[in-house]
Design an enzyme around this catalytic site. Structure first.
Site, PDB file in Angstrom:
ATOM      1  N   ASP A   1      -5.774  11.897   2.882  1.00 33.74           N
ATOM      2  CA  ASP A   1      -6.013  12.143   1.544  1.00 33.74           C
ATOM      3  C   ASP A   1      -7.339  12.650   1.390  1.00 33.74           C
ATOM      4  O   ASP A   1      -8.331  12.241   2.107  1.00 33.74           O
ATOM      5  CB  ASP A   1      -5.789  11.021   0.820  1.00 33.74           C
ATOM      6  CG  ASP A   1      -6.696   9.716   1.108  1.00 33.74           C
ATOM      7  OD1 ASP A   1      -6.552   9.344   2.334  1.00 33.74           O
ATOM      8  OD2 ASP A   1      -7.506   9.321   0.421  1.00 33.74           O
TER       9      ASP A   1
ATOM     10  N   ASN B   1     -12.829   6.535   5.444  1.00 32.44           N
ATOM     11  CA  ASN B   1     -13.140   5.672   6.623  1.00 32.44           C
ATOM     12  C   ASN B   1     -12.169   5.678   7.759  1.00 32.44           C
ATOM     13  O   ASN B   1     -12.489   5.298   8.754  1.00 32.44           O
ATOM     14  CB  ASN B   1     -12.866   4.078   6.043  1.00 32.44           C
ATOM     15  CG  ASN B   1     -14.089   3.621   5.112  1.00 32.44           C
ATOM     16  OD1 ASN B   1     -15.224   4.071   5.269  1.00 32.44           O
ATOM     17  ND2 ASN B   1     -13.663   2.693   4.107  1.00 32.44           N
TER      18      ASN B   1
ATOM     19  N   TYR C   1       1.046  -1.160   0.023  1.00 34.53           N
ATOM     20  CA  TYR C   1       0.089   0.007  -0.052  1.00 34.53           C
ATOM     21  C   TYR C   1       0.870   1.194   0.035  1.00 34.53           C
ATOM     22  O   TYR C   1       0.262   2.375  -0.102  1.00 34.53           O
ATOM     23  CB  TYR C   1      -0.846   0.014   1.471  1.00 34.53           C
ATOM     24  CG  TYR C   1      -1.931  -1.249   1.303  1.00 34.53           C
ATOM     25  CD1 TYR C   1      -3.341  -1.153   0.696  1.00 34.53           C
ATOM     26  CD2 TYR C   1      -1.564  -2.259   2.014  1.00 34.53           C
ATOM     27  CE1 TYR C   1      -4.135  -2.201   0.762  1.00 34.53           C
ATOM     28  CE2 TYR C   1      -2.531  -3.293   2.071  1.00 34.53           C
ATOM     29  CZ  TYR C   1      -3.878  -3.237   1.429  1.00 34.53           C
ATOM     30  OH  TYR C   1      -4.739  -4.302   1.482  1.00 34.53           O
TER      31      TYR C   1
ATOM     32  N   ASN D   1     -10.069   1.377   7.996  1.00 35.56           N
ATOM     33  CA  ASN D   1     -11.180   1.549   8.808  1.00 35.56           C
ATOM     34  C   ASN D   1     -11.183   0.905  10.157  1.00 35.56           C
ATOM     35  O   ASN D   1     -12.322   0.980  10.718  1.00 35.56           O
ATOM     36  CB  ASN D   1     -12.229   0.589   7.628  1.00 35.56           C
ATOM     37  CG  ASN D   1     -11.623  -0.827   7.830  1.00 35.56           C
ATOM     38  OD1 ASN D   1     -10.825  -1.327   8.024  1.00 35.56           O
ATOM     39  ND2 ASN D   1     -12.851  -1.760   7.310  1.00 35.56           N
TER      40      ASN D   1
ATOM     41  N   TYR E   1      -5.690  -1.512   9.299  1.00 33.32           N
ATOM     42  CA  TYR E   1      -6.217  -0.866   8.346  1.00 33.32           C
ATOM     43  C   TYR E   1      -6.944   0.408   8.289  1.00 33.32           C
ATOM     44  O   TYR E   1      -7.449   0.720   9.723  1.00 33.32           O
ATOM     45  CB  TYR E   1      -6.651  -1.897   7.376  1.00 33.32           C
ATOM     46  CG  TYR E   1      -5.931  -2.979   7.054  1.00 33.32           C
ATOM     47  CD1 TYR E   1      -5.108  -2.906   5.647  1.00 33.32           C
ATOM     48  CD2 TYR E   1      -5.810  -4.194   7.400  1.00 33.32           C
ATOM     49  CE1 TYR E   1      -4.052  -3.770   5.261  1.00 33.32           C
ATOM     50  CE2 TYR E   1      -5.002  -5.277   6.967  1.00 33.32           C
ATOM     51  CZ  TYR E   1      -4.124  -4.935   5.697  1.00 33.32           C
ATOM     52  OH  TYR E   1      -3.015  -5.939   5.469  1.00 33.32           O
TER      53      TYR E   1
ATOM     54  N   HIS F   1      -4.052   6.785  -0.907  1.00 33.42           N
ATOM     55  CA  HIS F   1      -4.619   6.496   0.334  1.00 33.42           C
ATOM     56  C   HIS F   1      -3.665   6.604   1.558  1.00 33.42           C
ATOM     57  O   HIS F   1      -3.864   6.775   2.700  1.00 33.42           O
ATOM     58  CB  HIS F   1      -5.393   5.338   0.454  1.00 33.42           C
ATOM     59  CG  HIS F   1      -6.734   5.533   1.011  1.00 33.42           C
ATOM     60  ND1 HIS F   1      -7.606   6.688   1.156  1.00 33.42           N
ATOM     61  CD2 HIS F   1      -7.387   4.506   1.720  1.00 33.42           C
ATOM     62  CE1 HIS F   1      -8.740   6.389   1.940  1.00 33.42           C
ATOM     63  NE2 HIS F   1      -8.727   4.925   2.152  1.00 33.42           N
TER      64      HIS F   1
END
Length: 205
Positions: free
Chosen positions: A110, A131, A25, A85, A83, A30
């Site tokens: 972001d 989220n 990632y 969320n 993560y 994000h």
């Protein structure tokens, strides 16, 4: 760098870079919060490209502790290990551990509704479908924390938003990205040292 574990709560700021953990990632839109947190860690004295993040004793985040300026307030930089969320839990755990109130928390994230390369700063507000912000608001019990909103713009054409934020920056954007990351780090420093009004005057284009 300076230890902050024995600092009065009013002297400590918690600066959270929002993102998803792991190399898969790392370059995603994000994850600009992680990128800005790395830049701030470098400014605290860690060598560029060799940022000395350490695991917090909660096991739920990596942190760097120090000051962003000589004589300035003490700062805890954090990158949650969960993560997006679910990152509210680790943020709450850090805020509790360091005795930091929401008005001394800064989230770097972001923002779809702001053009790439630009920034906005604000205190409070909703989550606008983000989220990470939603999770933070739920866990902290309030949305009244500071936000440094790094614009990524809307996806082109009919590309799904969820796919867009989880893709790498374009070749053209990657050339400009270091400037946006640096500006966002400057905005964090300004919030801590100069307050919201002066920071908005400087960065809210």
């Amino acid at each position: 760098m300076y230890a902050v574990s024995d600092a009065p709560a009013a002297d400590v700021w918690l600066v959270v870079g929002l993102g998803n953990p792991g190399p898969a990632y790392a370059g995603h839109r994000h994850n600009i919060g992680y990128m800005v947190a790395d830049e701030l860690a470098s400014r605290m004295g860690s060598a560029p490209g060799n940022v000395h993040w350490r695991s917090h004793k909660s096991g739920r985040a990596d942190v760097v502790e120090g000051r962003l300026a000589i004589g300035g307030p003490r700062v805890v930089l954090a990158r949650p290990r969960s993560y997006m969320n679910e990152l509210g839990g680790p943020v709450k755990a850090l805020a509790t551990f360091y005795k930091v109130a929401p008005d001394h928390v800064i989230a770097i994230h972001d923002e779809l509704d702001i053009a790439f390369g630009t920034l906005r700063t604000k205190l409070g507000g909703g989550d606008n479908g983000h989220n990470g912000l939603k999770s933070m608001r739920s866990s902290l019990g309030t949305g009244d924390f500071y936000r440094v909103r790094a614009g990524i713009g809307r996806p082109p054409g009919r590309q799904d938003v969820a796919d867009f934020v989880l893709t790498n920056y374009s070749t053209v954007e990657r050339k400009e990205l270091p400037f946006q990351v640096s500006d966002a780090a400057d905005a964090v420093e300004s919030l801590i040292t100069d307050g919201l009004e002066k920071t908005q005057q400087r960065f809210n284009s």
